[in-house]
Design an enzyme around this catalytic site. Structure first.
Site, PDB file in Angstrom:
ATOM      1  N   HIS A   7       0.836  -1.213   0.000  1.00 25.67           N
ATOM      2  CA  HIS A   7       0.000   0.000   0.000  1.00 25.67           C
ATOM      3  C   HIS A   7       0.865   1.256   0.000  1.00 25.67           C
ATOM      4  O   HIS A   7       1.916   1.314   0.630  1.00 25.67           O
ATOM      5  CB  HIS A   7      -1.023  -0.012   1.137  1.00 25.67           C
ATOM      6  CG  HIS A   7      -0.502   0.103   2.531  1.00 25.67           C
ATOM      7  ND1 HIS A   7      -0.301   1.319   3.130  1.00 25.67           N
ATOM      8  CD2 HIS A   7      -0.177  -0.836   3.450  1.00 25.67           C
ATOM      9  CE1 HIS A   7       0.123   1.125   4.369  1.00 25.67           C
ATOM     10  NE2 HIS A   7       0.225  -0.178   4.588  1.00 25.67           N
ATOM     11  N   ASP A  65       5.553   2.491   7.154  1.00 19.11           N
ATOM     12  CA  ASP A  65       4.297   1.773   6.895  1.00 19.11           C
ATOM     13  C   ASP A  65       3.543   2.576   5.827  1.00 19.11           C
ATOM     14  O   ASP A  65       2.871   3.529   6.126  1.00 19.11           O
ATOM     15  CB  ASP A  65       3.496   1.669   8.189  1.00 19.11           C
ATOM     16  CG  ASP A  65       2.205   0.903   8.019  1.00 19.11           C
ATOM     17  OD1 ASP A  65       1.965   0.388   6.922  1.00 19.11           O
ATOM     18  OD2 ASP A  65       1.431   0.839   8.988  1.00 19.11           O
ATOM     19  N   GLU A  79      -5.246   1.755   2.096  1.00 19.01           N
ATOM     20  CA  GLU A  79      -5.184   0.569   2.968  1.00 19.01           C
ATOM     21  C   GLU A  79      -5.467   0.946   4.406  1.00 19.01           C
ATOM     22  O   GLU A  79      -6.161   0.245   5.134  1.00 19.01           O
ATOM     23  CB  GLU A  79      -3.790  -0.075   2.851  1.00 19.01           C
ATOM     24  CG  GLU A  79      -3.674  -1.442   3.520  1.00 19.01           C
ATOM     25  CD  GLU A  79      -3.121  -1.398   4.943  1.00 19.01           C
ATOM     26  OE1 GLU A  79      -2.948  -2.471   5.540  1.00 19.01           O
ATOM     27  OE2 GLU A  79      -2.881  -0.287   5.485  1.00 19.01           O
ATOM     28  N   GLU A  80      -4.931   2.095   4.821  1.00 15.80           N
ATOM     29  CA  GLU A  80      -5.007   2.497   6.238  1.00 15.80           C
ATOM     30  C   GLU A  80      -6.421   2.835   6.695  1.00 15.80           C
ATOM     31  O   GLU A  80      -6.669   2.975   7.875  1.00 15.80           O
ATOM     32  CB  GLU A  80      -4.079   3.696   6.498  1.00 15.80           C
ATOM     33  CG  GLU A  80      -2.596   3.417   6.297  1.00 15.80           C
ATOM     34  CD  GLU A  80      -2.004   2.498   7.362  1.00 15.80           C
ATOM     35  OE1 GLU A  80      -2.744   2.042   8.240  1.00 15.80           O
ATOM     36  OE2 GLU A  80      -0.792   2.234   7.291  1.00 15.80           O
ATOM     37  N   ASP A 125       4.293  -5.683   3.518  1.00 21.26           N
ATOM     38  CA  ASP A 125       3.904  -4.610   4.437  1.00 21.26           C
ATOM     39  C   ASP A 125       4.847  -4.633   5.633  1.00 21.26           C
ATOM     40  O   ASP A 125       5.803  -5.414   5.656  1.00 21.26           O
ATOM     41  CB  ASP A 125       2.434  -4.828   4.882  1.00 21.26           C
ATOM     42  CG  ASP A 125       1.726  -3.527   5.238  1.00 21.26           C
ATOM     43  OD1 ASP A 125       2.379  -2.604   5.759  1.00 21.26           O
ATOM     44  OD2 ASP A 125       0.504  -3.442   5.022  1.00 21.26           O
ATOM     45  N   HIS A 180       2.589   3.782  12.784  1.00 25.60           N
ATOM     46  CA  HIS A 180       1.403   4.631  13.014  1.00 25.60           C
ATOM     47  C   HIS A 180       1.723   5.824  13.909  1.00 25.60           C
ATOM     48  O   HIS A 180       0.820   6.447  14.462  1.00 25.60           O
ATOM     49  CB  HIS A 180       0.201   3.836  13.549  1.00 25.60           C
ATOM     50  CG  HIS A 180      -0.407   2.975  12.480  1.00 25.60           C
ATOM     51  ND1 HIS A 180      -1.745   2.723  12.398  1.00 25.60           N
ATOM     52  CD2 HIS A 180       0.156   2.329  11.434  1.00 25.60           C
ATOM     53  CE1 HIS A 180      -1.987   1.954  11.348  1.00 25.60           C
ATOM     54  NE2 HIS A 180      -0.835   1.701  10.754  1.00 25.60           N
TER      55      HIS A 180
HETATM   56 ZN   LIG Z   1       0.697  -1.112   6.496  1.00 22.14          ZN
END
Ligand SMILES: [Zn+2]
Length: 349
Positions: A66, A179, A209-210, A232, A320
């Site tokens: 992603h 990420d 994706e998130e 990922d 994140h």
């Molecule tokens: Zn990810």
């Protein structure tokens, strides 16, 4: 260490790809995958698909990485000219205060800082609790709402964290949005290392994706692969305060193969295929099971009549949050493992 891998990660990490605004990352992905692909397609939701054609019509493999990252979005502009925001993707409120951010308005990008009520004037009970995102605001130095609007800010503008890529240790780097720029780089490296392939490989940079594995859903339907691997990141458990039970993966110890997460129990044939490929090529790897969260593989798995899928993940610290840390060797080994697996497809599928 492969120089291009480091350079590619730097470029992709410094670019902004808050979910829904992946264009900067997509342009880079097109540029970086083009030399190794027979064809590049951008689909209707703006996933980018690099196709490397093989001699055999089947099996066709889809790789998914992603392109989006977590971030913020301008929700309201106060009459004093401060921007209140909502979160795009899962972000812990505790890491927000005092972060430098970039607001991407239609006209241009400009800087801001996430402000909050200072501790000096907080009541004792306020100091003990986490300030929720809706109590925070972005200060762009505007004097009023009219001033902010004149600068070009609008409700709905995406906001990214302002973090530049830095090398920490020999192979350890720090930067924004690993990420999943780490997975994007692993996918580019895979195409590069693969040279010729008997099987058609569709390397897909997915969107959104998130916020719920959205791009992967339509990309998988369109590509219609026989099997899929999501590249990922996964939570690294090698920092103080994390129990092995919670997660055992460490940076620098090889890509992680997931047996299960909250969205996917890896297809047994895919798991065997990936484990054997790592063992036979002596590529270091780690195993993880029962992790919360999921990847594009979870959505691809449930496409059409079902697509056997699995994950190859790069252990990454502080995901994140605005800044993350990983070991470049893990990306290189993730790509080596993906190549080794593609070369062995016919034995398993
Ligand atoms: Zn990810």
């Amino acid at each position: 260490m492969c120089l291009s891998l480091n350079e590619n990660l730097e470029k992709l990490s410094n670019a902004c790809g808050v979910a829904g605004r992946e264009n900067e990352v997509r342009e880079l992905m097109i540029q970086l995958m083009k030399p190794y692909a027979d064809e590049i397609v951008v689909d209707k939701l703006e996933n980018v698909i690099a196709i490397k054609k093989g001699k055999s019509p089947a099996p066709k493999i889809m790789l998914a990485a992603h392109m989006d990252e977590v971030g913020l979005m301008v929700k309201t502009i106060t009459k004093e000219g401060f921007l209140q925001f909502t979160k795009t993707g899962g972000i812990d409120d505790r890491i927000l205060p005092a972060q430098k951010v970039t607001i991407f308005s239609r006209k241009r990008a400009f800087p801001g800082i996430i402000g909050s009520k200072p501790p000096h004037i907080q009541k004792e009970d306020e100091r003990k609790k986490v300030m929720a995102f809706d109590e925070l605001f972005i200060d762009i130095g505007a004097e009023s709402k009219e001033d902010a609007l004149a600068l070009g800010v609008a409700v709905g503008d995406p906001v990214g964290f302002d973090i530049k890529y830095v090398q920490l240790g020999r192979d350890v780097v720090m930067g924004k949005a690993f990420d999943n720029r780490a997975g994007c780089v692993a996918m580019i490296e895979t195409l590069k290392m693969l040279e010729k392939t008997d099987y058609t490989v569709c390397a897909v940079g997915t969107v959104q994706e998130e916020v719920g594995l959205r791009g992967a859903a339509t990309a998988a339907f369109g590509v219609d692969p026989d099997l899929a691997i999501a590249l990922d990141v996964t939570v690294a458990g090698d920092t103080p305060g994390i129990r092995e039970f919670d997660t055992s993966t460490k940076i620098g110890k090889g890509p992680a193969l997931s047996i299960s997460d909250s969205g996917l129990i890896t297809h047994p044939k895919v798991l065997r295929w990936l484990l054997d490929s790592a063992e036979e090529e002596k590529i270091p790897y780690q195993i993880e099971a029962g992790l919360m969260g999921s990847t594009d593989a979870a959505r691809i798995y449930l496409t059409r009549q079902g697509i056997p899928s699995g994950n190859i993940s790069i252990a990454t610290r502080y995901i994140h949050s605005p800044v993350s840390v990983l070991c470049l060797k893990d990306i290189e080994n993730a790509a080596k493992l993906t190549v080794a697996a593609i070369q062995r497809i016919s034995k398993y599928f």
